[in-house]
Design a protein around this motif. Structure first.
Motif, short mmCIF file in Angstrom:
data_model
loop_
_atom_site.label_atom_id
_atom_site.label_comp_id
_atom_site.label_asym_id
_atom_site.label_seq_id
_atom_site.Cartn_x
_atom_site.Cartn_y
_atom_site.Cartn_z
N ILE A 59 -54.99 -2.45 -25.19
CA ILE A 59 -54.00 -2.58 -26.07
C ILE A 59 -54.56 -3.75 -26.86
O ILE A 59 -54.13 -3.96 -27.90
CB ILE A 59 -52.96 -3.23 -25.24
N ILE A 60 -55.37 -4.43 -26.49
CA ILE A 60 -56.08 -5.81 -27.34
C ILE A 60 -56.84 -5.20 -28.57
O ILE A 60 -56.67 -5.42 -29.53
CB ILE A 60 -57.00 -6.58 -26.40
N THR A 61 -57.60 -4.14 -28.27
CA THR A 61 -58.35 -3.56 -29.30
C THR A 61 -57.51 -2.82 -30.45
O THR A 61 -57.82 -2.97 -31.27
CB THR A 61 -59.41 -2.47 -28.69
N THR A 62 -56.55 -2.24 -29.93
CA THR A 62 -55.73 -1.66 -30.75
C THR A 62 -54.70 -2.42 -31.48
O THR A 62 -54.56 -2.19 -32.88
CB THR A 62 -54.45 -0.62 -29.98
N VAL A 63 -54.45 -3.48 -31.09
CA VAL A 63 -53.67 -4.62 -31.92
C VAL A 63 -54.51 -5.10 -32.94
O VAL A 63 -54.14 -5.51 -34.05
CB VAL A 63 -53.02 -5.59 -30.97
N GLU A 64 -55.92 -5.59 -32.30
CA GLU A 64 -56.84 -5.98 -33.51
C GLU A 64 -57.04 -5.29 -34.54
O GLU A 64 -57.01 -5.71 -35.73
CB GLU A 64 -58.16 -6.48 -32.50
N ASP A 65 -57.21 -3.89 -34.09
CA ASP A 65 -57.47 -3.08 -35.36
C ASP A 65 -56.32 -2.61 -36.24
O ASP A 65 -56.44 -2.69 -37.39
CB ASP A 65 -57.76 -1.59 -34.47
N LEU A 66 -54.99 -2.60 -35.73
CA LEU A 66 -54.01 -2.64 -36.42
C LEU A 66 -53.64 -4.00 -37.38
O LEU A 66 -53.45 -3.61 -38.63
CB LEU A 66 -52.64 -2.58 -35.54
N ASN A 67 -54.08 -5.11 -36.56
CA ASN A 67 -53.96 -6.17 -37.32
C ASN A 67 -54.79 -6.30 -38.76
O ASN A 67 -54.67 -6.65 -39.67
CB ASN A 67 -54.24 -7.45 -36.69
N TYR A 68 -56.08 -5.90 -38.17
CA TYR A 68 -57.08 -5.85 -39.63
C TYR A 68 -56.63 -4.81 -40.46
O TYR A 68 -56.70 -5.27 -41.71
CB TYR A 68 -58.36 -5.34 -38.71
N LYS A 69 -56.25 -3.57 -40.26
CA LYS A 69 -55.71 -2.74 -41.27
C LYS A 69 -54.41 -3.02 -42.23
O LYS A 69 -54.50 -2.92 -43.24
CB LYS A 69 -55.51 -1.22 -40.35
N VAL A 70 -53.59 -3.96 -41.40
CA VAL A 70 -52.49 -4.52 -41.91
C VAL A 70 -53.03 -5.35 -42.84
O VAL A 70 -52.53 -5.48 -44.06
CB VAL A 70 -51.42 -5.29 -40.97
N ASN A 71 -53.91 -6.31 -42.71
CA ASN A 71 -54.32 -7.15 -43.69
C ASN A 71 -55.02 -6.76 -44.89
O ASN A 71 -54.72 -7.16 -46.18
CB ASN A 71 -55.38 -8.18 -42.84
N VAL A 72 -55.75 -5.55 -44.53
CA VAL A 72 -56.52 -4.81 -45.75
C VAL A 72 -55.37 -4.16 -46.58
O VAL A 72 -55.69 -4.17 -47.75
CB VAL A 72 -57.40 -3.80 -45.21
N ARG A 73 -54.40 -3.45 -45.86
CA ARG A 73 -53.27 -3.01 -46.81
C ARG A 73 -52.54 -3.70 -47.72
O ARG A 73 -52.30 -3.77 -48.69
CB ARG A 73 -52.41 -2.06 -45.83
N ALA A 199 -45.12 1.23 -41.48
CA ALA A 199 -45.60 1.98 -40.50
C ALA A 199 -46.23 1.25 -39.59
O ALA A 199 -46.27 1.03 -38.33
CB ALA A 199 -45.79 3.30 -41.10
N ASP A 200 -47.41 0.55 -40.52
CA ASP A 200 -48.42 -0.04 -39.43
C ASP A 200 -48.07 -1.22 -38.79
O ASP A 200 -48.08 -1.73 -37.59
CB ASP A 200 -49.49 -0.45 -40.51
N VAL A 201 -47.05 -2.07 -39.64
CA VAL A 201 -46.42 -3.25 -38.95
C VAL A 201 -45.42 -2.87 -37.83
O VAL A 201 -45.53 -3.79 -36.96
CB VAL A 201 -45.70 -3.87 -40.21
N LYS A 202 -44.72 -1.97 -37.80
CA LYS A 202 -43.70 -1.76 -36.85
C LYS A 202 -44.58 -1.24 -35.57
O LYS A 202 -44.00 -1.51 -34.50
CB LYS A 202 -42.92 -0.19 -37.43
N GLU A 203 -45.57 -0.61 -35.89
CA GLU A 203 -46.39 -0.01 -34.52
C GLU A 203 -47.17 -1.39 -33.89
O GLU A 203 -47.27 -1.56 -32.99
CB GLU A 203 -47.48 0.97 -35.11
N HIS A 204 -47.66 -2.24 -34.93
CA HIS A 204 -48.34 -3.52 -34.68
C HIS A 204 -47.22 -4.54 -33.75
O HIS A 204 -47.36 -5.05 -32.47
CB HIS A 204 -48.66 -4.47 -35.79
N GLU A 205 -45.92 -4.49 -34.21
CA GLU A 205 -45.02 -5.12 -33.50
C GLU A 205 -44.58 -4.54 -32.33
O GLU A 205 -44.22 -5.39 -31.17
CB GLU A 205 -43.83 -5.23 -34.43
N LYS A 206 -44.68 -3.39 -31.98
CA LYS A 206 -44.28 -2.82 -30.97
C LYS A 206 -45.28 -3.06 -29.85
O LYS A 206 -44.78 -3.26 -28.56
CB LYS A 206 -44.00 -1.15 -31.15
N LEU A 207 -46.48 -2.77 -30.29
CA LEU A 207 -47.76 -3.16 -29.30
C LEU A 207 -47.44 -4.72 -28.90
O LEU A 207 -47.75 -5.14 -27.73
CB LEU A 207 -49.01 -2.91 -29.88
N MET A 208 -47.24 -5.39 -29.75
CA MET A 208 -47.33 -7.04 -29.54
C MET A 208 -46.13 -7.47 -28.48
O MET A 208 -46.37 -8.33 -27.75
CB MET A 208 -47.06 -8.02 -31.05
#
Length: 407
Positions: A59-73, A199-208
């Motif tokens: 879950i940590i890796t997934t959150v980090e990856d999503l956070n990275y993608k959100v920043n790039v988007r 969509a990415d932010v929603k998934e990120h928030e769900k994981l967080m």
């Protein structure tokens, strides 16, 4: 030739608009290049970080990856907005140019029409001859002849100027249509990018939300990883300092006052070439994205936890080959009982470090060349993550690797 001052003012406006448009076009090209680079990065993020099944990633890796993608988007949306805004300014500039050109054409055509009428009234050869013969002296006759020639040339120039400005007007109209289409396309792309971001932010928030339930555990894991990274950094720094001391001792120099290696002329030349390639060094892997940047930064899991990255961490393909970024000598091949091996390559007083390898193809003392394979990146079986930790030192001091590799 009426309204001459007005024509000059219109020409001045036209020139200023042209200058502004050229400057904006250059900026537009820079923004487009940046946008394409970000789009490529997003594609690489998806390929490298999101092809692994979710159940295989922590879950940590997934959150980090999503956070990275959100920043790039978010960066993509900003750049695209900048492009659209710049296009709006370019469109306005072109519209001003078109208005100015139309006014210029109006005055030019009026002038030209007046000249045509005047020429028609005095077009006969007899009129011109009489105009010359009525001169009081030879000097006046010569001046009148010059005037006739200049007037004829001016008529031709006016006709040519009308043709050029008409073509320019047509060109600007075509450009304006293209710019409006480009802007519409950018606006639509940004709309889709915002949808994906949402969509990415929603998934990120769900994981967080899930992470927050066990935040202390995850924060502890992050701190433990940072402590291990710091320990390895200290070990590498110690190894480099010892190598510097050994080289100076061998050269008969003071081990305490010498901060760098005792270099041969060849090694000094190698170091100089390495320095001149700053910003142009190849990546240590063929494909990758910088997942963790150099320097101090807050954890994307717990912003109260500070991460201090002495290098960069590049996400890459499974079992990716690791390449030397420049010619050099293998200074050391090290590893720990609990960690994966790393390779240090010396380039004069510069050292490049390649950490988290699964296989190593070189040994201490080997000479390597730029882009030579020196090993493979370790693939974590628990989450499928492939991270190369890449560092650059000068003597035993950290450098920002992202400033050295090609952008």
């Amino acid at each position: 030739m009426r309204n001459r001052p007005n024509i000059f003012r219109l020409i001045l406006v036209f020139c200023l608009c042209t200058f502004a448009m050229n400057a904006q076009s250059k900026k537009q090209q820079e923004l487009e290049a940046k946008r394409q680079s970000i789009l490529k990065e997003i594609q690489q993020i998806n390929n490298l970080l999101f092809t692994t099944r979710k159940e295989e990633k922590s879950i940590i890796t997934t959150v980090e990856d999503l956070n990275y993608k959100v920043n790039v988007r978010q960066n993509l949306i900003k750049v695209t907005n900048d492009q659209a805004n710049l296009l709006t300014r370019e469109i306005n500039t072109n519209q001003k140019q078109i208005t100015s050109l139309r006014d210029q054409l109006k005055y030019l055509k009026e002038d030209y029409a007046a000249m045509v009428v005047k020429s028609y009234k005095s077009k006969s050869e007899q009129s011109r001859v009489m105009f010359l013969l009525s001169s009081e002296n030879f000097k006046q006759a010569y001046k009148r002849l010059q005037y006739i020639r200049q007037y004829t040339d001016y008529q031709k120039e006016q006709g040519e100027e009308i043709r050029r400005k008409t073509e320019k007007l047509q060109e600007l109209n075509t450009t304006l249509v293209r710019q409006k289409k480009d802007k519409d396309k950018l606006v639509e792309e940004n709309r889709l990018a915002k949808q994906r971001l949402e969509a990415d932010v929603k998934e990120h928030e769900k994981l967080m939300a899930s992470v927050r339930k066990n935040m202390s555990t995850y924060a502890s894991q992050i701190k433990t990883k940072q402590q291990e990274a710091d320990r390895i950094d200290r070990e590498i720094e110690k190894l480099i300092r010892e190598a510097i001391a050994a080289s100076n001792k061998k050269a008969g120099k003071s081990e305490t006052t010498s901060k760098g290696f005792a270099l041969t002329p060849e090694a000094k030349a190698l170091e100089a070439r390495f320095e001149t390639n700053k910003g142009k060094l190849p990546w240590p892997v063929r494909t990758g994205v910088i997942k963790v940047r150099y320097g101090k930064q807050r954890s994307s899991i717990d912003n109260t936890v500070e991460i201090n990255s002495s290098g960069i961490r590049i996400a890459t393909d499974k079992n990716a080959k690791v390449r030397a970024v420049f010619n050099g000598d293998v200074l050391a091949v090290q590893g720990t009982k609990t960690g994966n091996p790393w390779v240090l390559i010396q380039h004069g007083n510069y050292i490049t470090v390649y950490k988290n390898l699964s296989k190593v193809y070189v040994v201490k003392g080997d000479k390597v060349t730029t882009n030579q394979d020196i090993g493979e990146v370790f693939t974590d079986p628990s989450n499928g993550e492939c991270l190369l930790w890449f560092h650059i030192y000068k003597d035993s001091k950290f450098q920002d690797p992202s400033a050295w590799i090609v952008r």
